[in-house]
Design a protein around this motif. Sequence first.
Motif, mmCIF file in Angstrom:
data_model
loop_
_atom_site.group_PDB
_atom_site.id
_atom_site.type_symbol
_atom_site.label_atom_id
_atom_site.label_comp_id
_atom_site.label_asym_id
_atom_site.label_seq_id
_atom_site.Cartn_x
_atom_site.Cartn_y
_atom_site.Cartn_z
ATOM 1 N N VAL A 18 4.250 -0.996 3.372
ATOM 2 C CA VAL A 18 3.797 0.371 3.162
ATOM 3 C C VAL A 18 4.892 1.188 2.497
ATOM 4 C CG1 VAL A 18 4.445 0.992 5.547
ATOM 5 C CG2 VAL A 18 2.859 2.443 4.261
ATOM 6 N N PHE A 19 4.539 1.831 1.383
ATOM 7 C CA PHE A 19 5.450 2.692 0.629
ATOM 8 C C PHE A 19 5.112 4.138 0.989
ATOM 9 C CE2 PHE A 19 7.215 3.500 -3.958
ATOM 10 C CZ PHE A 19 8.229 4.268 -3.407
ATOM 11 N N LEU A 20 6.015 4.814 1.665
ATOM 12 C CA LEU A 20 5.806 6.205 2.062
ATOM 13 C C LEU A 20 6.282 7.112 0.932
ATOM 14 C CD1 LEU A 20 7.108 5.818 5.717
ATOM 15 C CD2 LEU A 20 4.732 5.946 4.973
ATOM 16 N N ILE A 21 5.332 7.808 0.309
ATOM 17 C CA ILE A 21 5.615 8.612 -0.883
ATOM 18 C C ILE A 21 5.458 10.087 -0.559
ATOM 19 C CG2 ILE A 21 4.878 9.118 -3.252
ATOM 20 C CD1 ILE A 21 4.015 6.252 -3.533
ATOM 21 N N GLY B 97 2.324 14.656 -9.708
ATOM 22 C CA GLY B 97 1.382 13.548 -9.860
ATOM 23 C C GLY B 97 1.914 12.397 -10.691
ATOM 24 N N SER B 98 2.585 12.712 -11.791
ATOM 25 C CA SER B 98 3.112 11.655 -12.660
ATOM 26 C C SER B 98 4.173 10.831 -11.937
ATOM 27 C CB SER B 98 3.705 12.270 -13.931
ATOM 28 O OG SER B 98 4.747 13.190 -13.605
ATOM 29 N N ALA B 99 4.969 11.497 -11.086
ATOM 30 C CA ALA B 99 6.007 10.775 -10.342
ATOM 31 C C ALA B 99 5.390 9.884 -9.271
ATOM 32 C CB ALA B 99 6.977 11.764 -9.714
ATOM 33 N N ARG B 100 4.264 10.310 -8.683
ATOM 34 C CA ARG B 100 3.588 9.470 -7.694
ATOM 35 C C ARG B 100 3.040 8.208 -8.351
ATOM 36 N NH1 ARG B 100 1.769 14.692 -5.781
ATOM 37 N NH2 ARG B 100 -0.230 14.465 -6.879
ATOM 38 N N VAL B 101 2.466 8.364 -9.528
ATOM 39 C CA VAL B 101 1.955 7.204 -10.272
ATOM 40 C C VAL B 101 3.106 6.276 -10.643
ATOM 41 C CG1 VAL B 101 0.857 6.456 -12.418
ATOM 42 C CG2 VAL B 101 -0.063 8.416 -11.164
ATOM 43 N N LYS B 102 4.216 6.861 -11.086
ATOM 44 C CA LYS B 102 5.382 6.068 -11.453
ATOM 45 C C LYS B 102 5.911 5.286 -10.253
ATOM 46 C CE LYS B 102 10.008 6.474 -13.492
ATOM 47 N NZ LYS B 102 11.030 7.426 -14.030
ATOM 48 N N ALA B 103 5.907 5.933 -9.083
ATOM 49 C CA ALA B 103 6.383 5.264 -7.871
ATOM 50 C C ALA B 103 5.503 4.057 -7.541
ATOM 51 C CB ALA B 103 6.405 6.244 -6.704
ATOM 52 N N CYS B 104 4.187 4.234 -7.656
ATOM 53 C CA CYS B 104 3.268 3.130 -7.368
ATOM 54 C C CYS B 104 3.452 2.002 -8.374
ATOM 55 C CB CYS B 104 1.823 3.632 -7.399
ATOM 56 S SG CYS B 104 1.376 4.704 -6.017
ATOM 57 N N SER B 105 3.568 2.352 -9.639
ATOM 58 C CA SER B 105 3.726 1.331 -10.679
ATOM 59 C C SER B 105 5.037 0.572 -10.512
ATOM 60 C CB SER B 105 3.670 1.984 -12.064
ATOM 61 O OG SER B 105 2.426 2.635 -12.265
ATOM 62 N N ALA B 106 6.112 1.316 -10.198
ATOM 63 C CA ALA B 106 7.425 0.694 -10.067
ATOM 64 C C ALA B 106 7.494 -0.250 -8.882
ATOM 65 C CB ALA B 106 8.506 1.768 -9.937
ATOM 66 N N ILE C 194 0.849 -1.180 0.000
ATOM 67 C CA ILE C 194 0.000 0.000 0.000
ATOM 68 C C ILE C 194 0.890 1.237 0.000
ATOM 69 C CG2 ILE C 194 -0.162 0.061 2.525
ATOM 70 C CD1 ILE C 194 -3.045 1.092 2.152
ATOM 71 N N ALA C 195 0.477 2.250 -0.726
ATOM 72 C CA ALA C 195 1.201 3.528 -0.730
ATOM 73 C C ALA C 195 0.477 4.504 0.179
ATOM 74 C CB ALA C 195 1.284 4.095 -2.142
ATOM 75 N N GLY D 138 4.789 -1.943 -7.623
ATOM 76 C CA GLY D 138 3.711 -2.932 -7.639
ATOM 77 C C GLY D 138 2.571 -2.596 -6.704
ATOM 78 N N VAL D 139 2.419 -1.317 -6.345
ATOM 79 C CA VAL D 139 1.352 -0.892 -5.443
ATOM 80 C C VAL D 139 0.024 -0.819 -6.195
ATOM 81 C CG1 VAL D 139 0.444 1.121 -4.213
ATOM 82 C CG2 VAL D 139 2.774 0.320 -3.764
ATOM 83 N N ARG D 140 -1.022 -1.375 -5.616
ATOM 84 C CA ARG D 140 -2.360 -1.279 -6.179
ATOM 85 C C ARG D 140 -3.291 -0.461 -5.296
ATOM 86 N NH1 ARG D 140 -5.219 -5.266 -5.992
ATOM 87 N NH2 ARG D 140 -6.648 -4.716 -7.690
ATOM 88 N N ARG D 141 -3.025 -0.465 -3.984
ATOM 89 C CA ARG D 141 -3.873 0.276 -3.055
ATOM 90 C C ARG D 141 -3.100 1.470 -2.517
ATOM 91 N NH1 ARG D 141 -5.670 -3.326 1.636
ATOM 92 N NH2 ARG D 141 -3.548 -4.141 1.465
ATOM 93 N N TYR D 142 -3.806 2.545 -2.264
ATOM 94 C CA TYR D 142 -3.119 3.723 -1.750
ATOM 95 C C TYR D 142 -4.054 4.536 -0.866
ATOM 96 C CZ TYR D 142 -5.437 5.777 -5.854
ATOM 97 O OH TYR D 142 -6.350 6.152 -6.810
ATOM 98 N N VAL D 143 -3.439 5.190 0.114
ATOM 99 C CA VAL D 143 -4.133 6.124 0.996
ATOM 100 C C VAL D 143 -3.531 7.483 0.710
ATOM 101 C CG1 VAL D 143 -4.691 6.735 3.373
ATOM 102 C CG2 VAL D 143 -4.391 4.337 2.744
ATOM 103 N N SER D 144 -4.315 8.366 0.140
ATOM 104 C CA SER D 144 -3.753 9.649 -0.290
ATOM 105 C C SER D 144 -4.804 10.736 -0.271
ATOM 106 C CB SER D 144 -3.166 9.514 -1.706
ATOM 107 O OG SER D 144 -2.655 10.748 -2.153
ATOM 108 N N ASP D 145 -4.363 11.953 0.064
ATOM 109 C CA ASP D 145 -5.251 13.100 -0.024
ATOM 110 C C ASP D 145 -4.890 13.990 -1.207
ATOM 111 O OD1 ASP D 145 -2.904 14.119 0.939
ATOM 112 O OD2 ASP D 145 -3.680 14.637 2.913
#
Length: 539
Positions: A140-143, A149-158, A116-117, A160-167
Amino acid sequence: MGLRPGYTPIFRSRTVSCSVTCGLSCFFVRSAGDFAAGTHCLTTHDRLNVSDSYPLTHSRLAESDQIECPIRFHSRTTPKHIAVWAPGKSISYNDLDQAVSTASARLTVGSSQDRIAVCLKEPFDTIVWLFASLRARTEVFLISRRLPGSARVKACSASGVRRYVSDVGIDLEGGISIHPSTGDEDEIAPALYKRMASTVQDAACTLSLDAPATLMYTSGTAGASKIVVHTLRNHLSSALSSNSRIAVSASSRWLLSLPLDHVAGLGILFRTFVAGGAVALHDSMQTIGTAIDETRSTHVSLVSTQLQRLLDEKSAAPISLKEVLVGGGPIYPSLIRRAIESGYPVRTTYGMTEMSSQISTSDIWTEIRKEYSSGRVLPLMDLKLDTEREIYVRGPSAFLGYLDSQGLLMRREPGAWIQTGDTGIMKGEELKVTGRQDDMFVSGGENIRPEEIERALLEIDGVEMAIVVPVSDVEFGFRPVAFVRCFGRPVDADSIIGQLREKLASLKIPDRILNWPPEMETESMKVDRRRLRELAASI
């Protein structure tokens, strides 16, 4: 990075030659427990003196594969004791435990325990979801929210994160968003978590010590950032080692002055919660000095820029302060001297993401010196220097491994030495970090080490900070250019070069002395040498 297979080091705190295959002359710092009588050791593997409020020792860690959550322990034993100080409110261990339990239940209901991110604005929310993930045994991946935004998506993809808690927006295809809270945003945070699930029970609340637990980016000092994986054992071992040098107790309040997506910020949580103390939060618009005063913080961790701003703000140390840790980059002697003269209880530190934060920490500096070290190697840490003075480290706080390009864990060989890329020397029991191997460049056929020029610059009266970078040159290959900041006045390049001629060979004199760029006045954990190099080339 490990050393050659078959290599058997001799653990003595002196320079020795390796007796098997490596043939290197190495400096080792460690206690092996089988030294001849009377041999002095720089570190030990004995039980550590940690606050009695949480009976955790290295011996207990070594004998266990799981441990009770420290927040739950303090909730049971001292439920009303403050765990988190925040502007206008305080949060007890009991309230924090309930919030973590509720969030943990949301992670485990109806979903697999995949990674999870967490990418949240409020530090309290990040603390809750970090420990909720540990309880749910979910990596847990602390981002950082500072990433676009594009870098956050890249971090999740790199990763293998599928679930995330983000505001903030994470437009992850096929991703599952878990909203961090519900209800009135102005309501005190624990009440929100309580209302999410009014009856949450965590019967066991034990945490796995050796499973992959946290993911975070390295600082990128040696190039592109990597995703580092730590276990809870890594974090707790680091906390115990640090707390053996730094006095932390149930009465301590450690200001969270560094981001939680960086290992230095994360280390604050584990050191404080292990001891049963309180983490102090502050408004992001507040200065560090105001935050220390309002929260009556006893401990604070700072990078050099933050210390500089604190000294500018408060010429005398706040009365509550007992410990000021300074690290995350070069040690500027003039800044440390100024802090000492102003009465700040300052320590200098050296660490890295892969070692879960600190490797060495000094005693509180009280004397004015020409230069300052990074202190003595912490207990449980092993350190050696090779023939090129490069620093290698290992110990129970050493990370589990890196993620590869497919998001799979590449496990580090247990017990292998970690090549830091930093260079250093030992002065008695003190480690002095002198620079980085990859900062060296060749000019006119001669090896130029920027740290040598930087040290000479910092010896000049009035120079506060200095960074030297290489710039391409047709004749010499590369030439040094220096960025300099002086105390309260512009840089006098001619005067500085004149004084350098008395200290350095002519080939090492920078071609240009430039003012420290305003855009580099950040509280980043590391000076961005690549950015300075680009800037020097463009001027």
